[in-house]
Design an enzyme around this catalytic site. Structure first.
Site, PDB file in Angstrom:
ATOM      1  N   LYS A 145       0.845  -1.201   0.000  1.00  0.00           N
ATOM      2  CA  LYS A 145       0.000   0.000   0.000  1.00  0.00           C
ATOM      3  C   LYS A 145       0.879   1.249   0.000  1.00  0.00           C
ATOM      4  CE  LYS A 145      -3.941   1.990   2.563  1.00  0.00           C
ATOM      5  NZ  LYS A 145      -4.758   1.895   3.800  1.00  0.00           N
ATOM      6  N   SER A 153      -9.665  -0.045   7.124  1.00  0.00           N
ATOM      7  CA  SER A 153      -9.142   0.018   5.756  1.00  0.00           C
ATOM      8  C   SER A 153      -8.511  -1.263   5.229  1.00  0.00           C
ATOM      9  CB  SER A 153      -8.127   1.148   5.638  1.00  0.00           C
ATOM     10  OG  SER A 153      -8.804   2.367   5.602  1.00  0.00           O
ATOM     11  N   SER A 186      -9.741   2.414   3.013  1.00  0.00           N
ATOM     12  CA  SER A 186      -8.888   3.112   2.088  1.00  0.00           C
ATOM     13  C   SER A 186      -7.996   2.180   1.266  1.00  0.00           C
ATOM     14  CB  SER A 186      -7.986   4.091   2.851  1.00  0.00           C
ATOM     15  OG  SER A 186      -7.121   3.391   3.725  1.00  0.00           O
TER      16      SER A 186
HETATM   17  N1  GLN Z   1     -12.955   4.461   6.367  1.00  0.00           N
HETATM   18  C1  GLN Z   1     -12.271   4.888   7.555  1.00  0.00           C
HETATM   19  C2  GLN Z   1     -11.928   6.344   7.461  1.00  0.00           C
HETATM   20  O1  GLN Z   1     -12.262   6.928   6.501  1.00  0.00           O
HETATM   21  C3  GLN Z   1     -11.082   4.025   7.792  1.00  0.00           C
HETATM   22  C4  GLN Z   1      -9.828   4.522   7.224  1.00  0.00           C
HETATM   23  C5  GLN Z   1      -8.650   3.650   7.543  1.00  0.00           C
HETATM   24  O2  GLN Z   1      -8.762   2.600   8.170  1.00  0.00           O
HETATM   25  N2  GLN Z   1      -7.500   4.111   7.142  1.00  0.00           N
HETATM   26  O3  GLN Z   1     -11.359   6.906   8.325  1.00  0.00           O
END
Ligand code: GLN
Length: 528
Positions: A81, A180, A156
């Site tokens: 990532k 994410s 994400s």
């Molecule tokens: N969807 C969550 C957010 O927008 C999780 C993001 C993440 O785990 N990096 O914060």
């Protein structure tokens, strides 16, 4: 041959490499070819290592030929990532403000991949600075879900999940601050693990919210996630929050789970607040069927309540922006990153404002504003202080629940993959996606998502989430591997075999789904 190699799990590929039946160059080339073939449709990668990957694969092949011990995963390709620093590839966190930035060092997890002789294939797409649930907030354009190109791959870490689901990489690294890793796994039919907070180093992981972030594996099988977790995990003196302890072998836990399908004595708690209203019918159905399968293997299924989970999203969306606004203050256009000078020049403040204005996308700006507001003197107690108290109450809910059960379960996400664009104008709707995954981050406990089938109404993947007490990640691998084996026995193949070869051009049909025995299932196995 090329295509076949990309269909193999990492553990299977590692076996062939060790036996000398396949070379790392062949395996790496097969995955690079696959990326070449499908990534135009998917856009899972922001950067493809190409020559560097082949060169490294050649080196590992030579090491092996010389009789060196290249380790159990030596020569296996992996995707990374783009939130993780890599000294030989740009590391942008999908933000314009870091476009083209090549860090001077590797994140600890990346250094560990390299010393385990894994072959980095490239950097995967994500929501900018890991803010989002759909990968649509990437400054470089969204990733598409291989099950249906019109749908989101989750976020994400949608790039890592889509890459693994579409056989571009056998496994990948993700990061999970509020879901994410687990939510993209759910909507792409892959496995994802958020380790115990402190179990995997955050050194060199571009920070979103430091008290919540964890790096973890994304894979097609529970065993592969365990193998990757064994490589990246463990104490790191560069990370002050890293737990200084010895961890059991997650590989062994996963193998033990797959070999012993007798789950008598395991108590599984279904979190009442994480199902029912607001959850898609087919998601709930596949989840209930997975529970029935666990019960048929002898697990005791009980309902537990976590009364404060209803405040989890509110608390998270105060704590996260507060920490993120501090972490993002370093992008000041002076030390590194984008610099935009207003026409005719400007003061340091004006250059900084212009650079941050041009470099950050709308979601990042929204969260910086939210975070600085929540931390401002007049509102600190009302917002940030209250959110921290709620965080403690959520941790206590988990403590109470784990007093009664060994693992907790919920659907990994309330719905299957939604359409690209569906929630972009409604941040609140986007945030509500995270209801199932956020509690584990707030409490620092480990969580695993794994696929439990396709929803009858849309033919898209559904995930179950398993959670265990802090430091008990091995329990997730054991129970997760058992559930995975039970599901595969039932289906007769892994779920991803249902992904059409010309994926995405037409969504998988509900008619191709083998239903599981369980509640709501007809005796002949038909559910609809
Ligand atoms: N969807 C969550 C957010 O927008 C999780 C993001 C993440 O785990 N990096 O914060």
């Amino acid at each position: 041959m090329s295509d076949d190699l990309t269909r193999l799990t990492a553990s299977h590929l590692a076996g062939l490499l060790a036996a000398g039946e396949v070379s790392s160059v062949e395996a790496t080339r097969a995955h690079l070819d696959r990326i070449e073939q499908v990534d135009g449709d998917l856009h899972a990668f922001l950067h493809i290592a190409g020559d560097a990957a082949l060169r490294r694969a050649g080196e590992v092949d030579r090491l092996r030929a010389d009789g060196a011990d290249v380790g159990p995963l030596g020569g296996v390709p992996v995707a990374i990532k783009d939130v993780l620093c890599t000294k030989d590839m740009p590391s942008t966190a999908a933000s314009r403000i870091l476009e083209g930035w090549i860090p001077p060092y590797d994140a600890t997890v990346v250094a560990r991949l390299r010393s385990a002789n894994l072959i980095p294939l490239g950097k995967t797409n994500m929501d900018e600075f890991a803010m989002g649930s759909s990968t649509e907030h990437s400054a470089f354009g969204p990733t598409h879900n291989p099950w249906d190109l019109d749908r989101i791959p989750g976020g994400s870490g949608g790039g890592s999940a889509a890459a693994v689901a579409a056989f571009e990489a056998p496994f990948a690294l993700g990061s999970d601050t509020g879901g994410s890793i687990r939510q993209p796994a759910a909507v792409t039919g892959t496995v994802g693990v958020k380790p115990t907070y402190g179990g995997v180093s955050r050194y060199g992981a571009i920070a979103l919210a430091s008290s919540l972030d964890q790096v973890g594996p994304v894979s097609r099988t529970v065993l592969d996630a365990a193998l990757l977790h064994d490589v990246i995990g463990g104490h790191d003196p560069h990370d002050s929050t890293s737990l200084d302890q010895l961890w059991p072998s997650f590989e062994q836990a996963a193998r033990a789970g797959a070999e012993n399908l007798d789950l008598r004595g395991i108590r599984v708690g279904v979190v009442r607040e994480l199902s029912g209203e607001g959850f898609q019918t087919g998601v709930q159905q596949r989840f209930d069927e997975a529970l029935a399968l666990l019960a048929s293997a002898g697990a005791e299924i009980v309902e537990v309540s976590a009364p404060h989970f209803e405040y989890a999203i509110a608390a998270y969306y105060l704590i996260l922006p507060a920490e993120a606004s501090s972490n993002l203050a370093k992008y000041d256009s002076v030390r590194f990153g984008l610099r935009v000078t207003p026409e005719g020049g400007g003061t340091v403040e004006q250059v900084m404002a212009a650079s941050r204005g041009a470099g950050f996308g709308p979601e990042v700006k929204r969260r910086i504003i939210l975070g600085t507001y929540a931390l401002s003197a007049g509102y600190y107690d009302a917002y940030y202080g209250s959110a921290q108290k709620v965080r403690t109450l959520i941790q206590r809910d988990f403590d109470a629940a784990f007093g009664q059960v060994d693992v907790l379960v919920s659907p990994s996400a309330p719905t299957t993959a939604f359409k690209l664009g569906a929630k972009m104008d409604d941040p609140m709707a986007m945030y509500l996606n995270d209801i199932t995954t956020i509690p584990a981050n707030l409490a620092g406990i480990p969580g695993m998502g794994l696929p439990v089938g396709l929803a009858p109404e849309d033919g898209l993947p559904v995930g179950i989430q398993l959670m265990a007490p802090a430091r008990e990640d091995a329990r997730l691998y054991r129970v997760g591997a058992a559930l995975e084996a039970l599901l595969e026995d039932h289906w007769g193949h892994p779920l991803l075999d249902l992904l059409p070869a010309d994926f995405g051009r037409h969504p998988a049909g509900a008619d191709r789904i083998v239903p599981l025995p369980g509640p709501g299932t007809e005796p002949d196995g038909g559910t609809h």
